[in-house]
Write a protein that holds these residues in place. Structure first.
Motif, PDB file in Angstrom:
ATOM      1  N   ALA A   5       0.525  -1.194   0.041  1.00 55.58           N
ATOM      2  CA  ALA A   5       0.114   0.441  -0.055  1.00 55.58           C
ATOM      3  C   ALA A   5       1.169   1.418   0.276  1.00 55.58           C
ATOM      4  N   VAL A   6       0.782   2.106  -0.919  1.00 57.28           N
ATOM      5  CA  VAL A   6       1.205   3.237  -0.675  1.00 57.28           C
ATOM      6  C   VAL A   6      -0.118   4.403  -0.386  1.00 57.28           C
ATOM      7  N   ASN A   7       0.622   5.614   0.160  1.00 60.45           N
ATOM      8  CA  ASN A   7      -0.332   7.014   0.197  1.00 60.45           C
ATOM      9  C   ASN A   7       0.191   7.631  -0.717  1.00 60.45           C
ATOM     10  N   LEU A   8      -1.215   8.261  -0.939  1.00 59.71           N
ATOM     11  CA  LEU A   8      -1.133   9.370  -2.411  1.00 59.71           C
ATOM     12  C   LEU A   8      -1.718  10.733  -1.801  1.00 59.71           C
ATOM     13  N   SER A   9      -1.328  11.116  -1.980  1.00 56.14           N
ATOM     14  CA  SER A   9      -1.541  12.451  -1.351  1.00 56.14           C
ATOM     15  C   SER A   9      -2.628  13.562  -2.376  1.00 56.14           C
ATOM     16  N   ALA A  10      -3.329  14.114  -2.138  1.00 55.46           N
ATOM     17  CA  ALA A  10      -4.162  15.222  -2.440  1.00 55.46           C
ATOM     18  C   ALA A  10      -3.660  15.806  -4.320  1.00 55.46           C
ATOM     19  N   LYS A  11      -2.513  16.380  -4.378  1.00 53.26           N
ATOM     20  CA  LYS A  11      -1.392  16.630  -4.893  1.00 53.26           C
ATOM     21  C   LYS A  11      -0.884  16.160  -6.256  1.00 53.26           C
ATOM     22  N   GLN A  12      -0.968  14.942  -5.302  1.00 51.87           N
ATOM     23  CA  GLN A  12       0.017  13.529  -6.340  1.00 51.87           C
ATOM     24  C   GLN A  12      -1.528  13.081  -7.438  1.00 51.87           C
ATOM     25  N   GLU A  50     -10.622  11.171   2.335  1.00 51.11           N
ATOM     26  CA  GLU A  50     -11.775  11.810   2.067  1.00 51.11           C
ATOM     27  C   GLU A  50     -11.381  12.491   1.338  1.00 51.11           C
ATOM     28  N   GLY A  51     -10.732  13.820   1.696  1.00 49.38           N
ATOM     29  CA  GLY A  51     -10.621  15.610   1.456  1.00 49.38           C
ATOM     30  C   GLY A  51     -10.063  15.308  -0.176  1.00 49.38           C
ATOM     31  N   THR A  52      -9.137  14.282  -0.717  1.00 51.87           N
ATOM     32  CA  THR A  52      -8.609  13.886  -1.343  1.00 51.87           C
ATOM     33  C   THR A  52      -9.853  13.879  -2.824  1.00 51.87           C
ATOM     34  N   LEU A  53     -11.040  12.788  -2.028  1.00 55.01           N
ATOM     35  CA  LEU A  53     -11.698  12.204  -3.020  1.00 55.01           C
ATOM     36  C   LEU A  53     -13.434  13.211  -2.982  1.00 55.01           C
ATOM     37  N   MET A  54     -13.322  14.219  -2.031  1.00 54.96           N
ATOM     38  CA  MET A  54     -14.099  15.415  -2.173  1.00 54.96           C
ATOM     39  C   MET A  54     -14.191  15.972  -2.867  1.00 54.96           C
ATOM     40  N   ASP A  55     -12.807  16.335  -3.148  1.00 52.42           N
ATOM     41  CA  ASP A  55     -11.940  17.255  -3.762  1.00 52.42           C
ATOM     42  C   ASP A  55     -12.832  18.159  -5.052  1.00 52.42           C
ATOM     43  N   ASP A  56     -13.171  18.058  -6.384  1.00 49.83           N
ATOM     44  CA  ASP A  56     -12.874  17.468  -7.248  1.00 49.83           C
ATOM     45  C   ASP A  56     -14.106  16.783  -8.104  1.00 49.83           C
ATOM     46  N   ALA A  57     -14.820  16.614  -7.552  1.00 49.27           N
ATOM     47  CA  ALA A  57     -16.579  15.252  -8.058  1.00 49.27           C
ATOM     48  C   ALA A  57     -15.220  14.898  -9.219  1.00 49.27           C
ATOM     49  N   ARG A  58     -15.959  15.579 -10.275  1.00 47.06           N
ATOM     50  CA  ARG A  58     -15.706  15.375 -11.791  1.00 47.06           C
ATOM     51  C   ARG A  58     -14.481  14.902 -11.999  1.00 47.06           C
ATOM     52  N   ALA A  59     -13.281  15.196 -11.460  1.00 45.91           N
ATOM     53  CA  ALA A  59     -11.784  15.002 -12.460  1.00 45.91           C
ATOM     54  C   ALA A  59     -11.839  13.922 -11.431  1.00 45.91           C
ATOM     55  N   THR A  60     -12.172  13.719 -10.022  1.00 43.32           N
ATOM     56  CA  THR A  60     -11.638  12.895  -9.619  1.00 43.32           C
ATOM     57  C   THR A  60     -12.362  11.211 -10.052  1.00 43.32           C
ATOM     58  N   MET A  61     -13.203  11.737  -9.909  1.00 39.88           N
ATOM     59  CA  MET A  61     -14.270  10.219 -10.811  1.00 39.88           C
ATOM     60  C   MET A  61     -13.339   9.814 -12.455  1.00 39.88           C
ATOM     61  N   VAL A  62     -13.244  10.579 -13.077  1.00 40.34           N
ATOM     62  CA  VAL A  62     -12.018  10.334 -13.758  1.00 40.34           C
ATOM     63  C   VAL A  62     -11.060   9.408 -13.400  1.00 40.34           C
ATOM     64  N   THR A  63      -9.878  10.059 -12.251  1.00 44.27           N
ATOM     65  CA  THR A  63      -8.982   9.559 -12.013  1.00 44.27           C
ATOM     66  C   THR A  63      -9.623   8.118 -11.593  1.00 44.27           C
ATOM     67  N   LEU A  64      -9.835   8.384 -10.552  1.00 48.52           N
ATOM     68  CA  LEU A  64     -11.315   7.105 -10.082  1.00 48.52           C
ATOM     69  C   LEU A  64     -10.698   6.052 -10.985  1.00 48.52           C
ATOM     70  N   GLU A  65     -11.672   5.925 -12.286  1.00 50.90           N
ATOM     71  CA  GLU A  65     -12.036   5.359 -13.441  1.00 50.90           C
ATOM     72  C   GLU A  65     -10.981   4.978 -13.845  1.00 50.90           C
ATOM     73  N   GLN A  66      -9.719   5.502 -14.059  1.00 56.98           N
ATOM     74  CA  GLN A  66      -8.508   5.545 -15.449  1.00 56.98           C
ATOM     75  C   GLN A  66      -7.522   4.352 -13.753  1.00 56.98           C
ATOM     76  N   LEU A  67      -7.801   4.648 -12.243  1.00 57.63           N
ATOM     77  CA  LEU A  67      -6.899   3.796 -12.024  1.00 57.63           C
ATOM     78  C   LEU A  67      -7.796   2.116 -11.363  1.00 57.63           C
ATOM     79  N   ARG A  68      -9.062   1.917 -11.911  1.00 60.36           N
ATOM     80  CA  ARG A  68     -10.252   1.069 -11.475  1.00 60.36           C
ATOM     81  C   ARG A  68      -9.494   0.392 -12.517  1.00 60.36           C
TER      82      ARG A  68
END
Ligand code: C2E
Ligand code: MG
Ligand code: MG
Ligand code: MG
Length: 292
Positions: A116-123, A153-171
């Protein structure tokens, strides 16, 4: 006289402020060189499957061996790395080093465990993140499902649209996503449903008062029930006593991490722990007749 006092205080204050700024700047200059000077290193903390007592994963935790100041905690320099943008190259180094280490244990004959690797919001906001993850997996040969990325949680809540795209790519890549320090940020039950996250890590502030603290017990139980309802796994962070582990097992918690089960440790120690199949025998509530 009172005036004088005030002046002195102001002087004292400003000089200590100068000191703070000085050391901040010095720290920043040092951090810029830390990577190239090999001053960063990773420790790994075991994550245990509660019902089998097996190590199923390790979390990579970064440390900075400062030439003058000694070992500096990530709680001190990660915020600075975030402010200065240095978190991007540092994070990339952490990711690559952790993936290489996970492969190295396997090459030394250990069964595969997740890292497991921690990702900060900026990353997480870095538009190259997906590409970096992909190429790191490719270069190190680590299967995607053995890489866990911890978000907050903060990272996920930040910018819903961009977050969604990145999460989908990572998944899409197939990495294992988890939410760190769960319960301490702003949670929307909506995003838990929307985002395809595999695990919640209950923040250690909820675990620390267990088993006595009935409110924390209620919260811990509720998080576990909710996560299981959403087909997510639960990791308890900061497990420091056997009594806490017993209670978490009763609550049906899937995994546990904490000083009781293992401190953040250098790779050689993890190698030994992975080799000891029955290391935790007797540590668990035990006597339930299960084979460990
Ligand atoms: P975290 O990701 O929530 O990591 C867990 C922290 O709790 C670690 O602190 C760990 O040493 C500590 N811990 C583990 N078990 C126990 C326990 O039983 N009791 C107590 N009191 N503490 C326990 P650490 O290593 O100082 O890291 C602090 C935070 O720094 C991490 O919290 C994480 O948010 C951040 N961090 C660490 N490494 C990295 C990294 O490579 N990248 C980024 N972005 N952040 C990192
Ligand atoms: Mg973490
Ligand atoms: Mg945490
Ligand atoms: Mg954290």
């Amino acid at each position: 006289h009172a005036k004088n006092c005030g002046k002195n205080n102001a002087k004292l204050y400003s000089s200590s402020l100068t000191m703070q700024i000085m050391s901040h700047v010095q720290l920043e200059v040092g951090l810029r060189k830390a990577l190239q000077n090999d001053e960063l290193y990773l420790l790994y903390q075991p994550q245990i499957d509660v019902s089998s007592a097996q190590i199923v994963g390790v979390e990579a935790l970064v440390r900075w061996r400062h030439p003058e100041r000694g070992i500096i905690s990530p709680t001190e320099f990660i915020p600075l790395a975030e402010e200065t943008g240095l978190i991007v190259p540092i994070g990339e180094w952490v990711l690559r080093t952790a993936c290489q280490q996970a492969m190295a244990w396997q090459q030394m004959g250990q069964r595969p465990v997740r890292v497991a690797v921690n990702l900060s919001a900026k990353q997480f906001k870095d538009e190259n993140l997906t590409q970096i993850v992909l190429s790191t997996l490719h270069e190190t040969g680590l299967p995607a499902e053995l890489l866990e990325l911890e978000l907050t949680e903060g990272t996920l809540m930040d910018d819903a649209r961009a977050t969604m795209v990145t999460l989908e790519q990572l998944r899409g890549i197939g990495v294992y996503l988890s939410i760190d320090d769960f319960g301490t940020g702003y949670s929307s039950m909506n995003y838990l449903k929307r985002f395809d996250v595999r695990a919640l890590k209950i923040d250690r502030s909820f675990i620390s008062g267990l088993p006595q603290d009935s409110e924390n017990a209620a919260i811990t139980r509720a998080i576990i029930a909710m996560a299981h309802g959403l087909k997510m796994a639960v990791v308890a962070e900061g497990v420091e006593t056997g009594a806490q582990l017993v209670l978490l097992e009763q609550f049906g918690c899937d995994m546990a991490q904490g000083y009781y089960l293992g401190h953040p440790s250098p790779p050689e120690s993890i190698h030994l722990m992975l080799g000891q199949q029955f290391a935790l025998n007797g540590v668990m509530s035990g006597d339930s007749g299960r084979s460990m």
